[in-house]
Design a protein around this motif. Sequence first.
Motif, PDB file in Angstrom:
ATOM      1  N   SER A  32      52.944  27.902  -5.837  1.00 26.70           N
ATOM      2  CA  SER A  32      53.285  28.003  -4.492  1.00 26.70           C
ATOM      3  C   SER A  32      53.019  29.217  -3.645  1.00 26.70           C
ATOM      4  O   SER A  32      52.527  30.230  -4.584  1.00 26.70           O
ATOM      5  CB  SER A  32      54.504  27.824  -4.560  1.00 26.70           C
ATOM      6  N   MET A  33      52.986  29.287  -2.675  1.00 25.78           N
ATOM      7  CA  MET A  33      52.996  30.439  -1.869  1.00 25.78           C
ATOM      8  C   MET A  33      54.598  31.891  -2.586  1.00 25.78           C
ATOM      9  O   MET A  33      53.953  32.031  -2.388  1.00 25.78           O
ATOM     10  CB  MET A  33      52.870  30.747  -0.471  1.00 25.78           C
ATOM     11  N   GLY A  34      55.215  30.753  -2.730  1.00 26.85           N
ATOM     12  CA  GLY A  34      56.683  31.008  -2.505  1.00 26.85           C
ATOM     13  C   GLY A  34      56.147  32.263  -4.159  1.00 26.85           C
ATOM     14  O   GLY A  34      57.196  32.923  -4.481  1.00 26.85           O
ATOM     15  N   ALA A  35      55.599  31.970  -5.506  1.00 25.43           N
ATOM     16  CA  ALA A  35      56.171  32.316  -6.208  1.00 25.43           C
ATOM     17  C   ALA A  35      54.729  34.362  -5.753  1.00 25.43           C
ATOM     18  O   ALA A  35      55.400  34.526  -6.743  1.00 25.43           O
ATOM     19  CB  ALA A  35      55.113  31.512  -7.508  1.00 25.43           C
ATOM     20  N   LEU A  36      53.930  33.108  -4.625  1.00 28.12           N
ATOM     21  CA  LEU A  36      53.094  34.577  -4.956  1.00 28.12           C
ATOM     22  C   LEU A  36      53.772  35.639  -4.484  1.00 28.12           C
ATOM     23  O   LEU A  36      53.149  37.455  -4.909  1.00 28.12           O
ATOM     24  CB  LEU A  36      51.607  34.231  -4.164  1.00 28.12           C
ATOM     25  N   ILE A  37      54.530  35.148  -3.705  1.00 27.01           N
ATOM     26  CA  ILE A  37      55.505  35.889  -2.823  1.00 27.01           C
ATOM     27  C   ILE A  37      56.874  36.836  -3.898  1.00 27.01           C
ATOM     28  O   ILE A  37      56.577  38.238  -3.762  1.00 27.01           O
ATOM     29  CB  ILE A  37      56.299  35.169  -1.720  1.00 27.01           C
ATOM     30  N   ARG A  38      57.200  36.280  -4.574  1.00 24.37           N
ATOM     31  CA  ARG A  38      57.482  37.020  -5.584  1.00 24.37           C
ATOM     32  C   ARG A  38      57.860  37.607  -6.382  1.00 24.37           C
ATOM     33  O   ARG A  38      58.047  38.212  -7.040  1.00 24.37           O
ATOM     34  CB  ARG A  38      58.762  35.521  -5.901  1.00 24.37           C
ATOM     35  N   ASP A  39      56.077  37.078  -6.795  1.00 25.61           N
ATOM     36  CA  ASP A  39      54.860  38.549  -8.047  1.00 25.61           C
ATOM     37  C   ASP A  39      55.063  39.239  -7.159  1.00 25.61           C
ATOM     38  O   ASP A  39      55.707  40.758  -7.515  1.00 25.61           O
ATOM     39  CB  ASP A  39      54.052  37.692  -7.368  1.00 25.61           C
ATOM     40  N   ALA A  40      55.081  39.506  -5.502  1.00 25.98           N
ATOM     41  CA  ALA A  40      54.839  40.658  -4.848  1.00 25.98           C
ATOM     42  C   ALA A  40      56.250  41.442  -5.011  1.00 25.98           C
ATOM     43  O   ALA A  40      56.032  43.055  -5.334  1.00 25.98           O
ATOM     44  CB  ALA A  40      54.171  40.622  -3.726  1.00 25.98           C
ATOM     45  N   GLU A  41      56.815  41.133  -4.644  1.00 25.85           N
ATOM     46  CA  GLU A  41      58.336  41.465  -4.334  1.00 25.85           C
ATOM     47  C   GLU A  41      59.234  42.596  -5.498  1.00 25.85           C
ATOM     48  O   GLU A  41      59.554  43.236  -5.288  1.00 25.85           O
ATOM     49  CB  GLU A  41      59.026  40.501  -3.848  1.00 25.85           C
ATOM     50  N   ARG A  42      58.922  41.715  -6.865  1.00 22.65           N
ATOM     51  CA  ARG A  42      58.796  42.085  -8.293  1.00 22.65           C
ATOM     52  C   ARG A  42      58.314  42.680  -8.235  1.00 22.65           C
ATOM     53  O   ARG A  42      58.707  43.371  -9.059  1.00 22.65           O
ATOM     54  CB  ARG A  42      59.203  40.522  -8.983  1.00 22.65           C
ATOM     55  N   LEU A  43      56.652  42.651  -7.996  1.00 22.32           N
ATOM     56  CA  LEU A  43      56.146  44.204  -8.550  1.00 22.32           C
ATOM     57  C   LEU A  43      56.883  45.381  -7.791  1.00 22.32           C
ATOM     58  O   LEU A  43      56.807  46.689  -8.299  1.00 22.32           O
ATOM     59  CB  LEU A  43      54.791  43.935  -8.159  1.00 22.32           C
ATOM     60  N   LEU A  44      56.567  45.031  -6.567  1.00 22.28           N
ATOM     61  CA  LEU A  44      57.645  46.513  -5.787  1.00 22.28           C
ATOM     62  C   LEU A  44      58.881  46.861  -6.020  1.00 22.28           C
ATOM     63  O   LEU A  44      58.816  48.178  -6.090  1.00 22.28           O
ATOM     64  CB  LEU A  44      57.742  45.530  -4.009  1.00 22.28           C
ATOM     65  N   ASP A  45      59.633  45.958  -6.654  1.00 21.55           N
ATOM     66  CA  ASP A  45      60.882  46.404  -7.215  1.00 21.55           C
ATOM     67  C   ASP A  45      60.715  47.387  -8.442  1.00 21.55           C
ATOM     68  O   ASP A  45      61.404  48.180  -8.473  1.00 21.55           O
ATOM     69  CB  ASP A  45      61.880  44.868  -7.018  1.00 21.55           C
ATOM     70  N   HIS A  46      59.468  47.027  -8.916  1.00 23.85           N
ATOM     71  CA  HIS A  46      59.440  46.853 -10.411  1.00 23.85           C
ATOM     72  C   HIS A  46      58.657  48.604 -10.283  1.00 23.85           C
ATOM     73  O   HIS A  46      59.308  49.638 -11.353  1.00 23.85           O
ATOM     74  CB  HIS A  46      58.640  46.663 -11.335  1.00 23.85           C
ATOM     75  N   LEU A  47      57.707  48.875  -9.212  1.00 25.97           N
ATOM     76  CA  LEU A  47      57.375  50.072  -8.941  1.00 25.97           C
ATOM     77  C   LEU A  47      59.135  51.288  -8.054  1.00 25.97           C
ATOM     78  O   LEU A  47      58.095  51.896  -8.240  1.00 25.97           O
ATOM     79  CB  LEU A  47      56.582  50.140  -8.746  1.00 25.97           C
ATOM     80  N   GLN A  48      59.275  50.628  -7.698  1.00 17.91           N
ATOM     81  CA  GLN A  48      60.657  50.916  -7.495  1.00 17.91           C
ATOM     82  C   GLN A  48      59.580  51.395  -5.604  1.00 17.91           C
ATOM     83  O   GLN A  48      60.329  52.536  -5.236  1.00 17.91           O
ATOM     84  CB  GLN A  48      60.720  52.468  -7.645  1.00 17.91           C
ATOM     85  N   VAL A  49      59.734  50.660  -5.409  1.00 19.79           N
ATOM     86  CA  VAL A  49      58.286  51.152  -3.391  1.00 19.79           C
ATOM     87  C   VAL A  49      59.906  50.217  -2.447  1.00 19.79           C
ATOM     88  O   VAL A  49      60.562  49.040  -2.787  1.00 19.79           O
ATOM     89  CB  VAL A  49      57.472  50.145  -3.741  1.00 19.79           C
ATOM     90  N   ARG A  50      59.752  51.533  -1.977  1.00 24.71           N
ATOM     91  CA  ARG A  50      60.278  51.078  -0.356  1.00 24.71           C
ATOM     92  C   ARG A  50      59.996  51.239   0.672  1.00 24.71           C
ATOM     93  O   ARG A  50      59.376  52.241   0.794  1.00 24.71           O
ATOM     94  CB  ARG A  50      61.642  51.013  -0.726  1.00 24.71           C
ATOM     95  N   ASP A  51      59.969  50.253   1.756  1.00 23.23           N
ATOM     96  CA  ASP A  51      59.333  50.982   3.458  1.00 23.23           C
ATOM     97  C   ASP A  51      57.981  51.188   3.190  1.00 23.23           C
ATOM     98  O   ASP A  51      57.292  52.360   3.874  1.00 23.23           O
ATOM     99  CB  ASP A  51      59.924  52.104   3.670  1.00 23.23           C
ATOM    100  N   CYS A  52      57.398  49.943   2.490  1.00 22.80           N
ATOM    101  CA  CYS A  52      55.763  50.444   1.932  1.00 22.80           C
ATOM    102  C   CYS A  52      55.191  49.960   3.455  1.00 22.80           C
ATOM    103  O   CYS A  52      55.501  49.115   4.816  1.00 22.80           O
ATOM    104  CB  CYS A  52      54.930  49.875   0.930  1.00 22.80           C
ATOM    105  N   VAL A  53      54.002  50.059   3.485  1.00 27.43           N
ATOM    106  CA  VAL A  53      53.289  49.339   4.249  1.00 27.43           C
ATOM    107  C   VAL A  53      52.432  48.867   3.451  1.00 27.43           C
ATOM    108  O   VAL A  53      51.214  48.940   2.970  1.00 27.43           O
ATOM    109  CB  VAL A  53      52.104  49.985   5.571  1.00 27.43           C
ATOM    110  N   PHE A  54      52.112  47.409   3.630  1.00 26.26           N
ATOM    111  CA  PHE A  54      51.744  45.853   2.948  1.00 26.26           C
ATOM    112  C   PHE A  54      50.715  46.207   3.786  1.00 26.26           C
ATOM    113  O   PHE A  54      50.314  44.784   4.649  1.00 26.26           O
ATOM    114  CB  PHE A  54      52.945  45.196   2.623  1.00 26.26           C
ATOM    115  N   ILE A  55      49.083  45.702   3.548  1.00 27.19           N
ATOM    116  CA  ILE A  55      48.102  45.440   3.892  1.00 27.19           C
ATOM    117  C   ILE A  55      47.374  44.397   2.836  1.00 27.19           C
ATOM    118  O   ILE A  55      47.020  44.243   1.921  1.00 27.19           O
ATOM    119  CB  ILE A  55      47.019  46.146   3.088  1.00 27.19           C
ATOM    120  N   GLY A  56      47.863  43.486   3.050  1.00 24.47           N
ATOM    121  CA  GLY A  56      46.634  41.782   2.834  1.00 24.47           C
ATOM    122  C   GLY A  56      45.626  41.246   3.326  1.00 24.47           C
ATOM    123  O   GLY A  56      45.891  41.045   4.758  1.00 24.47           O
TER     124      GLY A  56
END
Length: 264
Positions: free
Chosen positions: A69-93
Motif C-alpha cells: 500500500s502507499m501507506g506502507a511506503l510512506i511509513r517506511d520513509a517516516e520510520r527511516l527518517l525518525d531512525h536517522l534523526q532527520v527533521r526539516d529535510c527537503v524530500f526529493i521523490g
Amino acid sequence: MVIVDLGDISLRVQEDGSETGPPVVFANSLGTTHALWDQIIPLLPNGLRLIRYDMRGHGGSDVPTGPYSMGALIRDAERLLDHLQVRDCVFIGLSIGGMVAQGLATKRLDLVRGLVLSNTAAKMGTAQMWQDRIDAIQKDGLAGIADSVMERWFSKRFRMSPEVARWRQMLVDTPVDGYAGCCAAIAGTDFYTTTAGLTLPTLAIAGSEDGASPPDLVRETQELIKGSRFQLIRGAGHLPCVEQPEVYADALTEFLHSIGHVPA
C-alpha cells in the motif's frame, strides 16, 4: 552504505556529504534503486547531508510479499527518517517516490520543510492499467515489458545511446514481487485532495519527453500546491536526472538556495 533494520523491514541506505548538514532525502522511482541519483550527488552544494534509500521491493532493501500500500511506503520513509534523526529535510521523490513525498509531507510536516516532486502526480494511471502491468510481469517477468518501459522513460536520443543498457538491466533486475507490489500501491493512490492542502515550498519537475508522467500531468499536481513552482526540462524523459544531470542539479541547487536550505 548500510542496511537499516526498521523492525518489519530493512532498507538499504546510502549517505553522502556532511553528517551535520541540512538534510536532503531522495526516493527512487519504480524499477530503479538509489543509484538513480548517482550523477546528481556530486553536483549539489557542499555541506548537505544527502540521504538515499532503496524503496521496499527494490535494490538492496527487503522484498516483502505484496501487494503493497502507499501507506506502507510512506511509513517506511517516516520510520527511516525518525531512525536517522532527520527533521526539516527537503524530500526529493521521482515518480512513485514523488507520491511518497506527497504523503509524507501530509502526514509529518515536522520531517519535511520542502518538496521536489519530479515526474510524478497526485494520481498516476488507472487501477486497470496497473493490474495489466502486474499480470504481464507475473507471466513473463520484467524483461517482457523492458522495451516499452524504456520508451516511456527516455527520449529517443538517449535510447539510441549505450547508456540505456544500464537502466534496462536495473529494471530487469528488480524483483518481480517488489515491482508488482509497488504497482499495486500506485494503483490505489489518489492524493488530489490531500496534496491540495499542502503549503510548504515545492518544486515540480517534468521532462518534455516523459511518456510515463507527461508534463501536463505534473503541472496539474503542481498547481494544487499554493506557491509551488514548475520547471520543464526539455529533451528529457521520465528520468531527467539521468539524461540531463547538470540541468537537474542546477534546478535543485537553485531551489535549495531559494528556501535557505544550504549550509551557512
